[in-house]
Motif scaffolding. Sequence first.
Motif, mmCIF file in Angstrom:
data_model
loop_
_atom_site.group_PDB
_atom_site.id
_atom_site.type_symbol
_atom_site.label_atom_id
_atom_site.label_comp_id
_atom_site.label_asym_id
_atom_site.label_seq_id
_atom_site.Cartn_x
_atom_site.Cartn_y
_atom_site.Cartn_z
ATOM 1 N N LEU A 102 8.579 48.852 41.265
ATOM 2 C CA LEU A 102 9.356 47.644 41.025
ATOM 3 C C LEU A 102 8.495 46.390 40.920
ATOM 4 O O LEU A 102 8.718 45.540 40.062
ATOM 5 C CB LEU A 102 10.380 47.447 42.150
ATOM 6 C CG LEU A 102 11.420 48.555 42.324
ATOM 7 C CD1 LEU A 102 12.324 48.228 43.499
ATOM 8 C CD2 LEU A 102 12.234 48.737 41.054
ATOM 9 N N ALA A 103 7.536 46.246 41.828
ATOM 10 C CA ALA A 103 6.747 45.010 41.865
ATOM 11 C C ALA A 103 5.470 45.258 42.662
ATOM 12 O O ALA A 103 5.330 46.292 43.338
ATOM 13 C CB ALA A 103 7.548 43.877 42.493
ATOM 14 N N ASP A 136 3.099 43.725 45.668
ATOM 15 C CA ASP A 136 3.080 42.821 46.811
ATOM 16 C C ASP A 136 1.629 42.551 47.185
ATOM 17 O O ASP A 136 0.961 43.409 47.764
ATOM 18 C CB ASP A 136 3.828 43.456 47.987
ATOM 19 C CG ASP A 136 3.989 42.503 49.158
ATOM 20 O OD1 ASP A 136 3.214 41.530 49.243
ATOM 21 O OD2 ASP A 136 4.877 42.728 49.997
ATOM 22 N N GLU A 141 5.750 47.906 45.462
ATOM 23 C CA GLU A 141 7.064 48.188 46.008
ATOM 24 C C GLU A 141 7.765 49.208 45.107
ATOM 25 O O GLU A 141 7.782 49.068 43.880
ATOM 26 C CB GLU A 141 7.887 46.910 46.088
ATOM 27 C CG GLU A 141 7.280 45.862 47.011
ATOM 28 C CD GLU A 141 8.120 44.606 47.060
ATOM 29 O OE1 GLU A 141 9.299 44.660 46.644
ATOM 30 O OE2 GLU A 141 7.596 43.570 47.505
ATOM 31 N N ARG A 155 12.109 44.388 37.009
ATOM 32 C CA ARG A 155 12.107 42.974 37.395
ATOM 33 C C ARG A 155 13.495 42.512 37.813
ATOM 34 O O ARG A 155 13.662 41.761 38.784
ATOM 35 C CB ARG A 155 11.579 42.123 36.251
ATOM 36 C CG ARG A 155 10.083 42.281 35.995
ATOM 37 C CD ARG A 155 9.565 41.188 35.073
ATOM 38 N NE ARG A 155 10.175 41.282 33.739
ATOM 39 C CZ ARG A 155 9.654 41.970 32.733
ATOM 40 N NH1 ARG A 155 8.497 42.614 32.898
ATOM 41 N NH2 ARG A 155 10.246 42.011 31.545
ATOM 42 N N LYS A 179 15.852 44.365 39.132
ATOM 43 C CA LYS A 179 16.199 44.959 40.418
ATOM 44 C C LYS A 179 15.518 44.191 41.552
ATOM 45 O O LYS A 179 16.095 44.038 42.632
ATOM 46 C CB LYS A 179 15.786 46.433 40.455
ATOM 47 C CG LYS A 179 16.618 47.334 39.548
ATOM 48 C CD LYS A 179 16.191 48.769 39.645
ATOM 49 C CE LYS A 179 16.605 49.411 40.939
ATOM 50 N NZ LYS A 179 18.076 49.530 41.085
ATOM 51 N N VAL A 180 14.306 43.689 41.318
ATOM 52 C CA VAL A 180 13.626 42.896 42.347
ATOM 53 C C VAL A 180 14.348 41.568 42.577
ATOM 54 O O VAL A 180 14.538 41.113 43.705
ATOM 55 C CB VAL A 180 12.153 42.644 41.947
ATOM 56 C CG1 VAL A 180 11.499 41.665 42.894
ATOM 57 C CG2 VAL A 180 11.388 43.961 41.929
ATOM 58 N N ARG A 181 14.779 40.944 41.480
ATOM 59 C CA ARG A 181 15.449 39.637 41.593
ATOM 60 C C ARG A 181 16.815 39.744 42.272
ATOM 61 O O ARG A 181 17.278 38.802 42.921
ATOM 62 C CB ARG A 181 15.618 39.021 40.207
ATOM 63 C CG ARG A 181 14.332 38.440 39.632
ATOM 64 C CD ARG A 181 14.646 37.495 38.479
ATOM 65 N NE ARG A 181 15.241 38.215 37.359
ATOM 66 C CZ ARG A 181 14.546 38.686 36.318
ATOM 67 N NH1 ARG A 181 13.217 38.508 36.278
ATOM 68 N NH2 ARG A 181 15.152 39.316 35.333
ATOM 69 N N ARG A 226 17.702 41.733 44.715
ATOM 70 C CA ARG A 226 17.686 42.236 46.088
ATOM 71 C C ARG A 226 18.318 41.240 47.059
ATOM 72 O O ARG A 226 18.147 40.050 46.915
ATOM 73 C CB ARG A 226 16.244 42.506 46.517
ATOM 74 C CG ARG A 226 15.646 43.750 45.883
ATOM 75 C CD ARG A 226 14.244 43.937 46.395
ATOM 76 N NE ARG A 226 13.634 45.114 45.825
ATOM 77 C CZ ARG A 226 12.408 45.524 46.125
ATOM 78 N NH1 ARG A 226 11.682 44.846 46.985
ATOM 79 N NH2 ARG A 226 11.920 46.599 45.595
#
Length: 247
Positions: free
Chosen positions: A205-206, A208, A215, A241, A243-245, A247
């Motif tokens: 997903l991203a 960190d 992640e 992106r 899905k990360v936003r 959360r």
Amino acid sequence: MTDFLAAILAFPTVLFTIPLGVVVGYWLTVIVGAVGIDVLDGGDMGGALEGGAKGAIEGGAKAALEGHAHGSFLDVLGFGGVPTTVSVSFVVFLSWLLSLAVGRPLQALLGALPGVLVTGGLATLCLGVGAVLAGLAVRPLRPLFAVQQAPRRAELMGRVCIVASGRVDGRFGHATVEDGGAGLILNIVCDKANELKRGEKALILAYDATRDAYEVEPVDWLLPQEIEHLKDPLTASAMARDKVRTR
């Protein structure tokens, strides 16, 4: 055992026994280090060995590309594109083996010559022949050390990785991603409770930077239409992106 110790500690074999001990110690350190890190973090030993082996290959491949010039004497011998640690290990082992096999018989045959001359000549001969044989032995290994341009972090978003550790949580996890070569080894984390374990798929997903890890979440958590998006890299990256936003 006594005869064997006497043989490996006799000249000229002892000249290769000492470097061989250093080589064996180096590779044991690499293996034990890889296992120790994963075991301390709670991972499985199989994943650690695989990760350590791939890491050694990738690191060695990079060193090979940086340390060898095309058309050099090393290329002629067959060591071009092979990490120095691997090449030296082969040369030392084969030279030691040759010295152990032919040292005593040749010393007995050349006993009339001065001892220093015989020892020096045999050591040089074994080293030369060992280097040639090592060059022939490592040539088939070149594809293992071929390095391709690693994808940038942004290009990994939306990619599916394969978990290589025994568990994945908010502090620990390892995974591999296909890159057309030996594969990439990534540190991964998942802050939510999950059942990810070795061999299962996860969606990246991203990245960190604080934890120096990617992640992820299990692919099983995706909706059917989201799984369909994974076939298109651009759409998968955009979905990751989003899905990360959300959360």
